[in-house]
Structure formats: structure tokens, C-alpha cells
Enzyme design. Structure first.
Site, short mmCIF file in Angstrom:
data_model
loop_
_atom_site.label_atom_id
_atom_site.label_comp_id
_atom_site.label_asym_id
_atom_site.label_seq_id
_atom_site.Cartn_x
_atom_site.Cartn_y
_atom_site.Cartn_z
N ASN A 1 0.82 -1.23 0.00
CA ASN A 1 0.00 0.00 0.00
C ASN A 1 0.86 1.28 0.00
O ASN A 1 0.47 2.30 0.57
CB ASN A 1 -1.00 0.01 1.18
CG ASN A 1 -2.09 1.09 1.10
OD1 ASN A 1 -2.55 1.59 2.12
ND2 ASN A 1 -2.52 1.43 -0.09
N CYS B 1 3.12 1.72 -3.14
CA CYS B 1 3.45 1.99 -4.56
C CYS B 1 2.20 1.94 -5.45
O CYS B 1 1.70 2.99 -5.89
CB CYS B 1 4.49 1.00 -5.08
SG CYS B 1 6.11 1.17 -4.30
N SER C 1 -1.26 0.57 -5.21
CA SER C 1 -2.67 0.86 -4.91
C SER C 1 -2.97 2.32 -4.53
O SER C 1 -4.02 2.83 -4.93
CB SER C 1 -3.24 -0.12 -3.89
OG SER C 1 -2.60 -0.03 -2.64
P1 4NP Z 1 3.25 -2.13 -3.42
O1 4NP Z 1 4.84 -2.32 -3.52
O2 4NP Z 1 2.67 -3.46 -3.04
O3 4NP Z 1 2.88 -1.71 -4.80
O4 4NP Z 1 3.01 -1.05 -2.37
C1 4NP Z 1 5.63 -2.85 -2.50
C2 4NP Z 1 5.93 -2.10 -1.40
C3 4NP Z 1 6.75 -2.63 -0.41
C4 4NP Z 1 7.25 -3.91 -0.54
C5 4NP Z 1 6.95 -4.66 -1.64
C6 4NP Z 1 6.11 -4.13 -2.62
N1 4NP Z 1 8.12 -4.42 0.46
O5 4NP Z 1 8.60 -5.56 0.28
O6 4NP Z 1 8.36 -3.74 1.46
#
Ligand code: 4NP
Length: 153
Positions: A12, A14, A16
Site C-alpha cells: 500500500n 506503490c 494501490s
Molecule cells: P506495493 O509495492 O505493493 O505496490 O506497495 C511494494 C511495497 C513494499 C514492498 C513490496 C512491494 N516491500 O517488500 O516492502
């Protein structure tokens, strides 16, 4: 009553929150702000309370979009509160469907609205370079516009 749409990804920070902001941009541009509300959340708890990823926001700013959101986890009540839940990828979709015991909200993959890319994931840009963020911006701008087209049909 407003139609409520919830966009879901892993962290949550990047995909969404950007989908939420772009969906609402289309809603406002078409003068439909009294008909829709949107929110976003994640299936993981890594970044709860954080603002969207600085790289996502910098890229969005270059594309003329300013937005803000505090990351939160998917909640049990979301299934009742929202009419439509839009996961960014198939693993988010699986997580949502596993917990959607009463089948309250409809669940549809984001790219099922992206003509020619039905069934595809919105790629996770977290470990990518600048071009990954621009790619996600373009995918989400198209897909959320097409989602609104379909809701208005
Ligand atoms: P999102 O991207 O799911 O599009 O917000 C990510 C944000 C953080 C992480 C992975 C994907 N992480 O591993 O911390």
C-alpha cells in the site's frame, strides 16, 4: 449513495495508492465526484502509516499528479463497506478472496480493465528503476480510466 472502490496491493505504498489517486483524478475530470469514493490498502503490514513511496510520488509529480495516503492493512469491514475491490496482482487477489467469506464485495483484477492485458499483474515497481514507476503510472492511468468507463456504462 456513492459507489465505493478499494484498490489493493502488497505494501500500500506503490501501486494501490496511485491507482486510488488516478481513479479519483478521472472521476473529478469527468465531474463525477458526487458518485464515487475510493480508498486503498495492503495485504501486508510492512509500511502501515507511511506515505506513498517517494519514487512513486516523484514520478507522479512529473506526470502532473500530487497525492497523499497513509498506508493501511486490509480490514474485515472492507468487504462490507466497499462495492468493488480491485487487486493489483493475482497474489493480492488470492489473499482477498481467501478472506472474502461472505462474498460481499465483487473482486476484479485491475488489468482486467486494461484491454489486451486481461489477467496480467500490475508489476511491482518496488525493486525497479525509474522506468518501472513510469510503466506502472501509465498502466494505472489507462486501467482506472477504463474502470470508470465501465462503471458509467
Ligand atoms: P506495493 O509495492 O505493493 O505496490 O506497495 C511494494 C511495497 C513494499 C514492498 C513490496 C512491494 N516491500 O517488500 O516492502
Amino acid at each position: 449513495m456513492k459507489k465505493k472502490v478499494l484498490f489493493v496491493c502488497l505494501g500500500n505504498i506503490c501501486r494501490s495508492p496511485l491507482a486510488e489517486a488516478l481513479f479519483m483524478k478521472h472521476v473529478k475530470e469527468r465531474g463525477l465526484a458526487d458518485k464515487y469514493m475510493a480508498d486503498s490498502c495492503g495485504t501486508e503490514s510492512y509500511h502501515i502509516g507511511e506515505q506513498p513511496d517517494a519514487r512513486s510520488r516523484a514520478n507522479a509529480r512529473e506526470n502532473g499528479l500530487e497525492y497523499s495516503h497513509a498506508a493501511r492493512h486490509l480490514r474485515e469491514e472492507d468487504y462490507k463497506e466497499f462495492d468493488l475491490i480491485i487487486p493489483m496482482d493475482s497474489s493480492n487477489q488470492q489473499f482477498i478472496e481467501q478472506h472474502n467469506s461472505d462474498k460481499d464485495a465483487a473482486v476484479r483484477l485491475m488489468r482486467n480493465y486494461d484491454t489486451g492485458y486481461e489477467g496480467h499483474d500490475v508489476p511491482d515497481p518496488y525493486y525497479s528503476g525509474e522506468e518501472g514507476f513510469q510503466n506502472v503510472f501509465e498502466i494505472l492511468d489507462r486501467s482506472t480510466g477504463a474502470l470508470l468507463d465501465q462503471l458509467e456504462e
